[in-house]
Design an enzyme around this catalytic site. Sequence first.
Site, short mmCIF file in Angstrom:
data_model
loop_
_atom_site.label_atom_id
_atom_site.label_comp_id
_atom_site.label_asym_id
_atom_site.label_seq_id
_atom_site.Cartn_x
_atom_site.Cartn_y
_atom_site.Cartn_z
N GLY A 165 0.74 -1.37 -0.01
CA GLY A 165 0.04 -0.04 0.07
C GLY A 165 0.94 1.31 0.15
N GLY A 212 3.19 4.82 6.99
CA GLY A 212 2.31 5.28 8.02
C GLY A 212 2.28 4.28 9.05
N GLU A 247 10.05 -2.17 4.23
CA GLU A 247 9.30 -2.26 2.93
C GLU A 247 10.14 -2.15 1.80
OE1 GLU A 247 5.03 -1.05 4.67
OE2 GLU A 247 6.25 0.52 4.04
N ASP A 257 0.62 5.61 1.75
CA ASP A 257 0.05 6.76 2.21
C ASP A 257 -0.39 7.87 1.31
OD1 ASP A 257 0.04 5.50 4.81
OD2 ASP A 257 2.42 6.00 4.80
C1 5RP Z 1 3.10 0.85 6.24
C2 5RP Z 1 2.73 1.49 5.02
C3 5RP Z 1 1.28 1.27 4.46
O1 5RP Z 1 1.48 1.01 3.06
C4 5RP Z 1 0.72 2.65 4.23
O2 5RP Z 1 0.79 3.19 5.67
C5 5RP Z 1 -0.89 2.50 3.86
O3 5RP Z 1 -1.68 1.53 4.78
P1 5RP Z 1 -3.11 1.40 4.63
O4 5RP Z 1 -3.13 0.31 3.64
O5 5RP Z 1 -3.50 0.76 5.93
O6 5RP Z 1 -3.90 2.55 4.40
O7 5RP Z 1 3.36 2.14 4.32
O8 5RP Z 1 4.37 1.17 6.74
#
Ligand code: 5RP
Length: 219
Positions: free
Chosen positions: A82, A96, A103, A84
Amino acid sequence: MTQDQLKALVGRAAVDFVPAGAIVGVGTGSTVNHFIDALAQHRDRIAGAVSSSDASSARLRAHGITVLEAGAVERLPVYVDGADEIDHRGCMIKGGGAALTREKIVADLAERFVCIADESKLVQVLGRYPLPVEVIPMAVAQVTRRFAALGGTATLREGVRTDNGQPLLDVRGLAITDPLAMETEVNQWPGVVTVGIFARHRASVCLLGTPQGVRRLDF
Ligand code: 5RP
């Protein structure tokens, strides 16, 4: 449709990007959780997964999917994660969920980055979402001052440590018009472990969840 339904839509759609017999890179977050749940229906046609967080590893294992160490693989055909925020060039803000370092490591192994997100994540310019930065504790004050010199306000994410045991800063007030330049700059600062700009490791494809269905962007 709710935001979570849009996330579920793209989580399911991303399974089509996983080749038969592959080891797949798996990101972190609520959208990826939908991907993992959908992947579980196909677990017999994949060889396993490399995961970017303890939380995703636990969810994969709970579904009976083998989790391999990143060091055990040389290349992954695809990494699904995913974001942010994502811009029209496929550059992203990530972290986030505090998993940005792992990642980026898993994304670095992958030939293709498939970003899955609801349509609210698509932006013209990155930076409205606070930029996560994983920092070694000794460097927190100096990195905070460096961001202030760029017009950003960095605050410590209270009570949070990454899976690597490090603190995180969230930086507000940046307009990231040149994501690659800013990623390159911040990467040079002593004590920065990872900046949550993914420009070098930008998305190859983005599946955006919209009420009309999945919108695909290729970069
Ligand atoms: C985690 C990330 C996530 O991909 C990003 O925060 C999006 O999260 P979500 O799918 O809950 O909206 O970078 O470190």
